[in-house]
Write an enzyme that holds these catalytic residues in place. Structure first.
Site, PDB file in Angstrom:
ATOM      1  N   SER A 194       0.820  -1.211   0.000  1.00  0.00           N
ATOM      2  CA  SER A 194       0.000   0.000   0.000  1.00  0.00           C
ATOM      3  C   SER A 194       0.856   1.265   0.000  1.00  0.00           C
ATOM      4  O   SER A 194       1.954   1.296   0.559  1.00  0.00           O
ATOM      5  CB  SER A 194      -0.930  -0.003   1.210  1.00  0.00           C
ATOM      6  OG  SER A 194      -0.197  -0.151   2.396  1.00  0.00           O
ATOM      7  N   GLN A 214       1.715   4.665   1.463  1.00  0.00           N
ATOM      8  CA  GLN A 214       1.592   4.989   2.878  1.00  0.00           C
ATOM      9  C   GLN A 214       2.528   6.100   3.291  1.00  0.00           C
ATOM     10  O   GLN A 214       3.420   6.501   2.545  1.00  0.00           O
ATOM     11  CB  GLN A 214       1.894   3.745   3.710  1.00  0.00           C
ATOM     12  CG  GLN A 214       3.235   3.114   3.372  1.00  0.00           C
ATOM     13  CD  GLN A 214       3.430   1.775   4.085  1.00  0.00           C
ATOM     14  OE1 GLN A 214       4.276   1.669   4.949  1.00  0.00           O
ATOM     15  NE2 GLN A 214       2.638   0.773   3.741  1.00  0.00           N
ATOM     16  N   HIS A 244       4.250   7.597   7.325  1.00  0.00           N
ATOM     17  CA  HIS A 244       4.295   7.335   8.763  1.00  0.00           C
ATOM     18  C   HIS A 244       4.385   8.666   9.501  1.00  0.00           C
ATOM     19  O   HIS A 244       5.132   9.549   9.086  1.00  0.00           O
ATOM     20  CB  HIS A 244       5.485   6.440   9.095  1.00  0.00           C
ATOM     21  CG  HIS A 244       5.507   5.185   8.270  1.00  0.00           C
ATOM     22  ND1 HIS A 244       4.580   4.183   8.441  1.00  0.00           N
ATOM     23  CD2 HIS A 244       6.281   4.808   7.236  1.00  0.00           C
ATOM     24  CE1 HIS A 244       4.815   3.223   7.553  1.00  0.00           C
ATOM     25  NE2 HIS A 244       5.836   3.583   6.807  1.00  0.00           N
ATOM     26  N   LYS A 279       7.952   6.059  12.836  1.00  0.00           N
ATOM     27  CA  LYS A 279       8.394   4.856  12.149  1.00  0.00           C
ATOM     28  C   LYS A 279       9.237   5.204  10.915  1.00  0.00           C
ATOM     29  O   LYS A 279       8.841   4.927   9.786  1.00  0.00           O
ATOM     30  CB  LYS A 279       7.176   4.020  11.738  1.00  0.00           C
ATOM     31  CG  LYS A 279       7.527   2.587  11.366  1.00  0.00           C
ATOM     32  CD  LYS A 279       6.349   1.913  10.675  1.00  0.00           C
ATOM     33  CE  LYS A 279       6.683   0.479  10.311  1.00  0.00           C
ATOM     34  NZ  LYS A 279       5.900  -0.035   9.213  1.00  0.00           N
ATOM     35  N   GLU A 284      11.919   4.635   8.143  1.00  0.00           N
ATOM     36  CA  GLU A 284      12.321   3.370   7.521  1.00  0.00           C
ATOM     37  C   GLU A 284      13.430   3.617   6.510  1.00  0.00           C
ATOM     38  O   GLU A 284      13.463   4.656   5.869  1.00  0.00           O
ATOM     39  CB  GLU A 284      11.156   2.752   6.739  1.00  0.00           C
ATOM     40  CG  GLU A 284       9.959   2.418   7.564  1.00  0.00           C
ATOM     41  CD  GLU A 284       8.744   2.028   6.734  1.00  0.00           C
ATOM     42  OE1 GLU A 284       7.996   1.174   7.195  1.00  0.00           O
ATOM     43  OE2 GLU A 284       8.525   2.606   5.650  1.00  0.00           O
ATOM     44  N   HIS A 314       5.055   6.923   0.269  1.00  0.00           N
ATOM     45  CA  HIS A 314       5.887   5.923  -0.397  1.00  0.00           C
ATOM     46  C   HIS A 314       5.143   4.607  -0.571  1.00  0.00           C
ATOM     47  O   HIS A 314       4.138   4.361   0.101  1.00  0.00           O
ATOM     48  CB  HIS A 314       7.183   5.671   0.390  1.00  0.00           C
ATOM     49  CG  HIS A 314       6.953   5.147   1.779  1.00  0.00           C
ATOM     50  ND1 HIS A 314       6.632   5.976   2.834  1.00  0.00           N
ATOM     51  CD2 HIS A 314       6.960   3.894   2.295  1.00  0.00           C
ATOM     52  CE1 HIS A 314       6.469   5.253   3.926  1.00  0.00           C
ATOM     53  NE2 HIS A 314       6.657   3.977   3.625  1.00  0.00           N
ATOM     54  N   ARG A 331      -2.494   5.013   5.373  1.00  0.00           N
ATOM     55  CA  ARG A 331      -2.490   4.485   4.010  1.00  0.00           C
ATOM     56  C   ARG A 331      -3.188   5.418   3.023  1.00  0.00           C
ATOM     57  O   ARG A 331      -4.092   6.170   3.395  1.00  0.00           O
ATOM     58  CB  ARG A 331      -3.133   3.105   3.988  1.00  0.00           C
ATOM     59  CG  ARG A 331      -2.284   2.090   4.732  1.00  0.00           C
ATOM     60  CD  ARG A 331      -2.831   0.676   4.688  1.00  0.00           C
ATOM     61  NE  ARG A 331      -1.906  -0.206   5.400  1.00  0.00           N
ATOM     62  CZ  ARG A 331      -1.881  -0.340   6.721  1.00  0.00           C
ATOM     63  NH1 ARG A 331      -2.720   0.327   7.477  1.00  0.00           N
ATOM     64  NH2 ARG A 331      -0.997  -1.145   7.285  1.00  0.00           N
ATOM     65  N   LYS A 346      -7.163  -2.091   3.133  1.00  0.00           N
ATOM     66  CA  LYS A 346      -7.281  -1.665   4.528  1.00  0.00           C
ATOM     67  C   LYS A 346      -7.850  -0.246   4.617  1.00  0.00           C
ATOM     68  O   LYS A 346      -8.037   0.439   3.619  1.00  0.00           O
ATOM     69  CB  LYS A 346      -5.900  -1.710   5.188  1.00  0.00           C
ATOM     70  CG  LYS A 346      -5.370  -3.129   5.354  1.00  0.00           C
ATOM     71  CD  LYS A 346      -4.048  -3.111   6.084  1.00  0.00           C
ATOM     72  CE  LYS A 346      -3.433  -4.504   6.162  1.00  0.00           C
ATOM     73  NZ  LYS A 346      -2.012  -4.444   6.482  1.00  0.00           N
TER      74      LYS A 346
HETATM   75 ZN   LIG Z   1       6.413   2.464   5.131  1.00  0.00          ZN
END
Ligand SMILES: [Zn+2]
Length: 422
Positions: free
Chosen positions: A108, A110, A112, A135, A137, A275, A294, A300
């Site tokens: 998906s 998304q 954060h 979060k 990444e 991303h 998302r 979802k």
């Molecule tokens: Zn991510």
């Protein structure tokens, strides 16, 4: 018995539906390499390997002489293993989750939240935002890795608004005009981009599904007639539509950069950066959190208001999304991927064929070591006994412990290491 502070791990595999199938998956290959007795099912997806102490995939300690069975239990017992600074900064928890991903179909789109927003969202909607942490990444390509990342330069978005009438219809005349006339004024552009994206994301389902079907039909016909569909980003559109028919995320390819990472290249996904991963295998490291907002390519929940409010509306080129790694000034074998967050740093260790004995230096942080290629015998004064490290082997190393590798393979060795360099 003296305390053992270095030991091998058996890591958790996640069989999410988007993963590569059977031994096509890098995750499955690493699992077999680390444990020749592991059974890989040829029709099952092997999406993620989790190397860490997350409660949904706590690594098993591969040594029955140790009383605790999982890494999380062991760290709870011996928090000093984290290193004193990491232990204090992250309340006795391992601050990162280290992963390998094998992506077959898109994940998906998304973003954060940052720490502040994460805390607010968690307090308001705990059912959608399970914790109060950020979060960030980092993804480092193992094979050619395709994804979407950040808003495109405005001229590219304007080009798609002109070439793709179905996309223009969702954004609407007013918002598109505002974006057109904002060029050259960064503040106005950010505002106009937010308006355009919000208009599209707030469209009624019936409206965007009709436009999407229209677009897919047109691009398919143009392709069949031998026409170049690149002005509509035709190949990517059809690919995503085949995976997620009728999904608003299919239109996001006109807003977001399509980024292709060659092996060893990385992208860092800071707070509020939109991303998606599309295809390929990568190493991933992240702060311990499950907070994801998302934006499509998903079945979802999509929280359109939060998403459209939070995003980073700074247009930039696809090439600017490639995170600069640096070689470690103290060790020519080490490449550092050091993002602007304290939670984690990833190191790529490449031991050349000419080097037979290599020392993985101690750092003031617990770390996790993964072998991607090559074989060695690992020795440490903090281990029970020597450990044979082959492709897929994972070793937990406590803070301030070093590990000596005696390399057996003829062509050298490649490892990745995650730790927290505060
Ligand atoms: Zn991510």
């Amino acid at each position: 018995m003296e305390e053992v502070r270095v030991f091998p791990l058996t890591c958790a595999v996640q069989n999410y539906a988007w993963g590569k199938i059977g031994l096509d998956s890098e995750v499955a290959k690493l699992v077999v390499g680390g444990d020749p007795l592991a059974v890989i099912e040829g029709d099952k997806p092997y999406a993620e390997l989790w190397m860490g102490a997350h409660p949904k995939g706590d690594a098993q300690i591969k040594d029955n002489r140790i009383a605790q069975t999982t890494l999380g239990q062991w760290i709870a017992h011996y928090p000093a293993c984290l290193g004193s600074k990491v232990k204090d900064a992250f309340q006795g928890q391992l601050p990162f989750l280290f992963k390998v991903l094998s992506v077959n179909t898109a994940l998906s789109i998304q973003a954060h939240p940052n720490k502040e927003l994460a805390a607010t969202l968690h307090a308001q909607f705990p059912e959608h935002y399970p914790d109060n942490n950020h979060k960030p990444e980092m993804a480092i390509a193992l094979t050619r890795f395709q994804g979407l990342c950040g808003f495109r330069p405005v001229d590219e978005i304007l080009g798609f608004l002109q070439a793709v009438p179905e996309f223009h219809a969702l954004v609407g005349w007013d918002a598109a005009e505002e974006l057109r006339s904002s060029v050259g004024d960064e503040v106005r552009t950010g505002r106009a981009l937010k308006k355009c994206f919000t208009k599209m994301m707030s469209c009624e389902k019936k409206v965007f599904v009709d436009e999407l079907n229209e677009l897919v039909k047109r691009v398919t016909q143009e392709g069949a007639a031998g026409k170049d569909t690149s002005s509509s980003n035709g190949d990517l559109l059809l690919r995503l539509h085949s995976q997620y028919p009728g999904d608003i995320g299919c239109f996001s390819i006109y807003f977001l950069n399509y980024v292709v990472l060659e092996p060893g290249q990385a992208m860092f996904l800071g707070a509020n950066e939109p991303h998606a991963y599309i295809y390929g295998d990568c190493i991933e490291c992240m702060a311990c959190s499950d907070n994801t907002v998302r934006a499509g390519l998903t079945r979802k929940y999509i929280d359109v208001n939060t998403l459209c409010e939070m995003l980073n509306y700074k247009p930039a080129s696809a090439s600017s999304k490639i995170f600069p790694c640096v070689s470690d000034p103290t060790d020519p074998c080490v490449t550092l991927y050091d993002p602007p967050v304290p939670d984690f740093t990833v190191m790529k260790i490449q031991v050349p064929a000419s080097v037979k004995d290599y020392t993985v230096a101690s750092v003031d942080s617990a770390s996790i070591l993964l072998v991607i290629e090559g074989d060695a015998t690992a020795t440490s004064t903090a281990a029970f006994s020597d450990v044979t490290m082959t492709r897929g082997g994972v070793l937990f190393v406590s803070a301030n412990e070093s590990v000596s590798l005696h390399v057996m393979s003829q062509s050298g060795m490649t490892l990745f290491r995650a730790c927290s360099l505060l």
